[in-house]
Design a protein around this motif. Structure first.
Motif, PDB file in Angstrom:
ATOM      1  N   GLY A 191       0.824  -1.195   0.000  1.00  0.00           N
ATOM      2  CA  GLY A 191       0.000   0.000   0.000  1.00  0.00           C
ATOM      3  C   GLY A 191       0.861   1.248   0.000  1.00  0.00           C
ATOM      4  O   GLY A 191       1.936   1.274  -0.594  1.00  0.00           O
ATOM      5  N   ARG A 192       0.401   2.289   0.676  1.00  0.00           N
ATOM      6  CA  ARG A 192       1.130   3.556   0.764  1.00  0.00           C
ATOM      7  C   ARG A 192       2.004   3.521   2.013  1.00  0.00           C
ATOM      8  O   ARG A 192       1.512   3.548   3.139  1.00  0.00           O
ATOM      9  CB  ARG A 192       0.144   4.712   0.846  1.00  0.00           C
ATOM     10  CG  ARG A 192       0.736   6.063   1.209  1.00  0.00           C
ATOM     11  CD  ARG A 192       1.611   6.625   0.115  1.00  0.00           C
ATOM     12  NE  ARG A 192       2.045   7.983   0.468  1.00  0.00           N
ATOM     13  CZ  ARG A 192       2.876   8.712  -0.263  1.00  0.00           C
ATOM     14  NH1 ARG A 192       3.363   8.227  -1.395  1.00  0.00           N
ATOM     15  NH2 ARG A 192       3.220   9.923   0.123  1.00  0.00           N
ATOM     16  N   LEU A 193       3.322   3.448   1.828  1.00  0.00           N
ATOM     17  CA  LEU A 193       4.243   3.362   2.955  1.00  0.00           C
ATOM     18  C   LEU A 193       4.342   4.710   3.655  1.00  0.00           C
ATOM     19  O   LEU A 193       4.650   5.729   3.024  1.00  0.00           O
ATOM     20  CB  LEU A 193       5.627   2.923   2.487  1.00  0.00           C
ATOM     21  CG  LEU A 193       6.711   2.863   3.567  1.00  0.00           C
ATOM     22  CD1 LEU A 193       6.374   1.818   4.630  1.00  0.00           C
ATOM     23  CD2 LEU A 193       8.081   2.573   2.953  1.00  0.00           C
ATOM     24  N   GLU A 194       4.068   4.722   4.960  1.00  0.00           N
ATOM     25  CA  GLU A 194       4.244   5.908   5.770  1.00  0.00           C
ATOM     26  C   GLU A 194       4.990   5.527   7.051  1.00  0.00           C
ATOM     27  O   GLU A 194       4.718   4.476   7.642  1.00  0.00           O
ATOM     28  CB  GLU A 194       2.897   6.555   6.118  1.00  0.00           C
ATOM     29  CG  GLU A 194       2.187   7.129   4.904  1.00  0.00           C
ATOM     30  CD  GLU A 194       0.946   7.916   5.268  1.00  0.00           C
ATOM     31  OE1 GLU A 194       0.445   7.756   6.417  1.00  0.00           O
ATOM     32  OE2 GLU A 194       0.482   8.697   4.430  1.00  0.00           O
ATOM     33  N   ILE A 195       5.938   6.372   7.432  1.00  0.00           N
ATOM     34  CA  ILE A 195       6.756   6.118   8.608  1.00  0.00           C
ATOM     35  C   ILE A 195       6.720   7.351   9.494  1.00  0.00           C
ATOM     36  O   ILE A 195       6.953   8.475   9.018  1.00  0.00           O
ATOM     37  CB  ILE A 195       8.208   5.778   8.224  1.00  0.00           C
ATOM     38  CG1 ILE A 195       8.244   4.524   7.351  1.00  0.00           C
ATOM     39  CG2 ILE A 195       9.072   5.577   9.478  1.00  0.00           C
ATOM     40  CD1 ILE A 195       9.632   4.175   6.831  1.00  0.00           C
ATOM     41  N   ALA A 196       6.420   7.147  10.762  1.00  0.00           N
ATOM     42  CA  ALA A 196       6.433   8.231  11.743  1.00  0.00           C
ATOM     43  C   ALA A 196       7.451   7.882  12.818  1.00  0.00           C
ATOM     44  O   ALA A 196       7.536   6.734  13.270  1.00  0.00           O
ATOM     45  CB  ALA A 196       5.052   8.424  12.360  1.00  0.00           C
ATOM     46  N   LEU A 197       8.233   8.870  13.213  1.00  0.00           N
ATOM     47  CA  LEU A 197       9.262   8.679  14.233  1.00  0.00           C
ATOM     48  C   LEU A 197       9.111   9.748  15.292  1.00  0.00           C
ATOM     49  O   LEU A 197       9.054  10.940  14.974  1.00  0.00           O
ATOM     50  CB  LEU A 197      10.654   8.754  13.583  1.00  0.00           C
ATOM     51  CG  LEU A 197      11.866   8.593  14.515  1.00  0.00           C
ATOM     52  CD1 LEU A 197      11.867   7.216  15.162  1.00  0.00           C
ATOM     53  CD2 LEU A 197      13.167   8.807  13.739  1.00  0.00           C
ATOM     54  N   GLY A 198       9.052   9.314  16.550  1.00  0.00           N
ATOM     55  CA  GLY A 198       8.951  10.271  17.643  1.00  0.00           C
ATOM     56  C   GLY A 198      10.298  10.823  18.057  1.00  0.00           C
ATOM     57  O   GLY A 198      10.470  12.034  18.202  1.00  0.00           O
ATOM     58  N   ARG A 199      11.262   9.933  18.228  1.00  0.00           N
ATOM     59  CA  ARG A 199      12.588  10.368  18.674  1.00  0.00           C
ATOM     60  C   ARG A 199      13.640   9.376  18.199  1.00  0.00           C
ATOM     61  O   ARG A 199      13.408   8.166  18.185  1.00  0.00           O
ATOM     62  CB  ARG A 199      12.618  10.472  20.196  1.00  0.00           C
ATOM     63  CG  ARG A 199      13.920  11.063  20.757  1.00  0.00           C
ATOM     64  CD  ARG A 199      13.892  11.196  22.276  1.00  0.00           C
ATOM     65  NE  ARG A 199      13.926   9.888  22.936  1.00  0.00           N
ATOM     66  CZ  ARG A 199      12.884   9.342  23.533  1.00  0.00           C
ATOM     67  NH1 ARG A 199      11.711   9.976  23.551  1.00  0.00           N
ATOM     68  NH2 ARG A 199      12.984   8.158  24.121  1.00  0.00           N
ATOM     69  N   GLY A 200      14.804   9.893  17.816  1.00  0.00           N
ATOM     70  CA  GLY A 200      15.914   9.039  17.427  1.00  0.00           C
ATOM     71  C   GLY A 200      16.458   9.394  16.054  1.00  0.00           C
ATOM     72  O   GLY A 200      15.977  10.320  15.385  1.00  0.00           O
ATOM     73  N   ARG A 201      17.460   8.642  15.654  1.00  0.00           N
ATOM     74  CA  ARG A 201      18.103   8.828  14.354  1.00  0.00           C
ATOM     75  C   ARG A 201      17.969   7.542  13.554  1.00  0.00           C
ATOM     76  O   ARG A 201      18.339   6.466  14.026  1.00  0.00           O
ATOM     77  CB  ARG A 201      19.589   9.163  14.547  1.00  0.00           C
ATOM     78  CG  ARG A 201      19.841  10.541  15.152  1.00  0.00           C
ATOM     79  CD  ARG A 201      21.301  10.754  15.424  1.00  0.00           C
ATOM     80  NE  ARG A 201      21.614  12.164  15.649  1.00  0.00           N
ATOM     81  CZ  ARG A 201      22.789  12.618  16.029  1.00  0.00           C
ATOM     82  NH1 ARG A 201      23.795  11.773  16.226  1.00  0.00           N
ATOM     83  NH2 ARG A 201      22.986  13.913  16.206  1.00  0.00           N
ATOM     84  N   ALA A 202      17.457   7.666  12.327  1.00  0.00           N
ATOM     85  CA  ALA A 202      17.203   6.469  11.530  1.00  0.00           C
ATOM     86  C   ALA A 202      17.304   6.793  10.052  1.00  0.00           C
ATOM     87  O   ALA A 202      17.348   7.961   9.638  1.00  0.00           O
ATOM     88  CB  ALA A 202      15.825   5.896  11.848  1.00  0.00           C
ATOM     89  N   LEU A 203      17.333   5.731   9.250  1.00  0.00           N
ATOM     90  CA  LEU A 203      17.418   5.869   7.802  1.00  0.00           C
ATOM     91  C   LEU A 203      16.609   4.753   7.168  1.00  0.00           C
ATOM     92  O   LEU A 203      16.687   3.596   7.589  1.00  0.00           O
ATOM     93  CB  LEU A 203      18.880   5.810   7.349  1.00  0.00           C
ATOM     94  CG  LEU A 203      19.153   6.020   5.865  1.00  0.00           C
ATOM     95  CD1 LEU A 203      20.391   6.903   5.664  1.00  0.00           C
ATOM     96  CD2 LEU A 203      19.384   4.684   5.166  1.00  0.00           C
ATOM     97  N   LEU A 204      15.798   5.112   6.171  1.00  0.00           N
ATOM     98  CA  LEU A 204      15.049   4.136   5.388  1.00  0.00           C
ATOM     99  C   LEU A 204      15.936   3.620   4.269  1.00  0.00           C
ATOM    100  O   LEU A 204      16.470   4.405   3.484  1.00  0.00           O
ATOM    101  CB  LEU A 204      13.797   4.790   4.799  1.00  0.00           C
ATOM    102  CG  LEU A 204      13.006   3.949   3.793  1.00  0.00           C
ATOM    103  CD1 LEU A 204      12.371   2.744   4.472  1.00  0.00           C
ATOM    104  CD2 LEU A 204      11.946   4.799   3.102  1.00  0.00           C
ATOM    105  N   LEU A 205      16.100   2.307   4.197  1.00  0.00           N
ATOM    106  CA  LEU A 205      16.861   1.688   3.111  1.00  0.00           C
ATOM    107  C   LEU A 205      15.897   0.840   2.299  1.00  0.00           C
ATOM    108  O   LEU A 205      15.301  -0.113   2.819  1.00  0.00           O
ATOM    109  CB  LEU A 205      17.993   0.825   3.666  1.00  0.00           C
ATOM    110  CG  LEU A 205      18.940   0.229   2.627  1.00  0.00           C
ATOM    111  CD1 LEU A 205      19.742   1.325   1.938  1.00  0.00           C
ATOM    112  CD2 LEU A 205      19.883  -0.782   3.265  1.00  0.00           C
ATOM    113  N   ALA A 206      15.697   1.196   1.029  1.00  0.00           N
ATOM    114  CA  ALA A 206      14.720   0.530   0.185  1.00  0.00           C
ATOM    115  C   ALA A 206      15.374  -0.019  -1.079  1.00  0.00           C
ATOM    116  O   ALA A 206      16.413   0.471  -1.526  1.00  0.00           O
ATOM    117  CB  ALA A 206      13.590   1.494  -0.190  1.00  0.00           C
ATOM    118  N   HIS A 207      14.730  -1.035  -1.644  1.00  0.00           N
ATOM    119  CA  HIS A 207      15.212  -1.676  -2.874  1.00  0.00           C
ATOM    120  C   HIS A 207      14.136  -1.490  -3.947  1.00  0.00           C
ATOM    121  O   HIS A 207      13.256  -2.345  -4.105  1.00  0.00           O
ATOM    122  CB  HIS A 207      15.470  -3.162  -2.647  1.00  0.00           C
ATOM    123  CG  HIS A 207      16.527  -3.442  -1.635  1.00  0.00           C
ATOM    124  ND1 HIS A 207      17.831  -3.738  -1.973  1.00  0.00           N
ATOM    125  CD2 HIS A 207      16.478  -3.449  -0.280  1.00  0.00           C
ATOM    126  CE1 HIS A 207      18.548  -3.927  -0.858  1.00  0.00           C
ATOM    127  NE2 HIS A 207      17.742  -3.755   0.170  1.00  0.00           N
TER     128      HIS A 207
END
Length: 214
Positions: A191-207
């Motif tokens: 479907g429609r990918l959505e990501i919510a982050l409250g706190r921290g450091r991150a990275l989306l890695l997609a193929h």
């Protein structure tokens, strides 16, 4: 916006998506990254580094690209120096092409971490190998237009809090993820990918393209 493509020394394949991402951008090569210019059909305006990894048999036009030469004993990698040169030229958005793989895992890690830091300072950053791409995740909510079945992971560079993932085979709802956890590795878009982050450091890695069968 002024978008710069930084040619780095990691693995890179040419895809229609990558062509669209770098179309119309200004280009700076970091040392061995100049070798990707011919494959991509681009001409860098600057070539930065200590030039200890210059590809053999460069065509004359690439060999003649203006150089900014640094000594081998320096405090920054060639890639970071090329990024700094782009920022000095007014870059507001970066495509780091060849950011993954290659012979130097330490350089690949730096590119990931540096992308997160740049994003925190307000810079739009995309890391790509052509076959996979990385996008820093900042606190807040973001949506992504990947096709169903696209493999993705959320890489945490710290403990994460308030992480929610929707539009995925394995959704998450406001969870905490310890640094080094594999909970967010190997998910799939549904479907429609959505990501919510409250706190921290991150990275989306997609193929965005299918992985070769093993």
């Amino acid at each position: 916006m002024s978008t710069f493509t930084i040619l780095l020394g990691g693995d890179l394949i040419r895809t229609p998506l990558l062509d669209r991402q770098i179309e119309g951008t200004r280009v700076i090569a970091a040392d061995a990254g100049i070798g990707h210019a011919r494959m991509l059909g681009v001409m860098p305006e600057l070539w930065v580094g200590d030039f200890d990894s210059v590809p053999a048999d460069l065509p004359d036009d690439l060999a003649a690209v203006p150089r900014q030469v640094f000594p081998p004993e320096k405090d920054q990698t060639d890639g970071e120096l090329a990024i700094s040169a782009a920022l000095e030229r007014g870059a507001t958005s970066l495509v780091l092409a060849g950011a993954f793989g290659g012979k130097r895992a330490d350089h690949a890690f730096l590119h990931l971490a540096l992308a997160v830091r740049l994003a925190e300072s307000g810079m739009d950053v995309l890391l790509t190998s052509g076959a996979q791409e990385g996008i820093p995740l900042l606190p807040g909510k973001a949506g992504f237009g990947y096709a169903d079945g696209t493999l993705f992971s959320v890489l945490g560079f710290s403990d994460l809090a308030g992480l929610s993932v929707t539009g995925a085979k394995w959704p998450l709802d406001h969870v905490e993820v310890a640094f080094g956890s594999s909970l967010t590795i190997s998910n799939e878009v549904k479907g429609r990918l959505e990501i919510a982050l409250g706190r921290g450091r991150a990275l989306l890695l997609a193929h965005p393209y299918p992985l070769p069968e093993s």
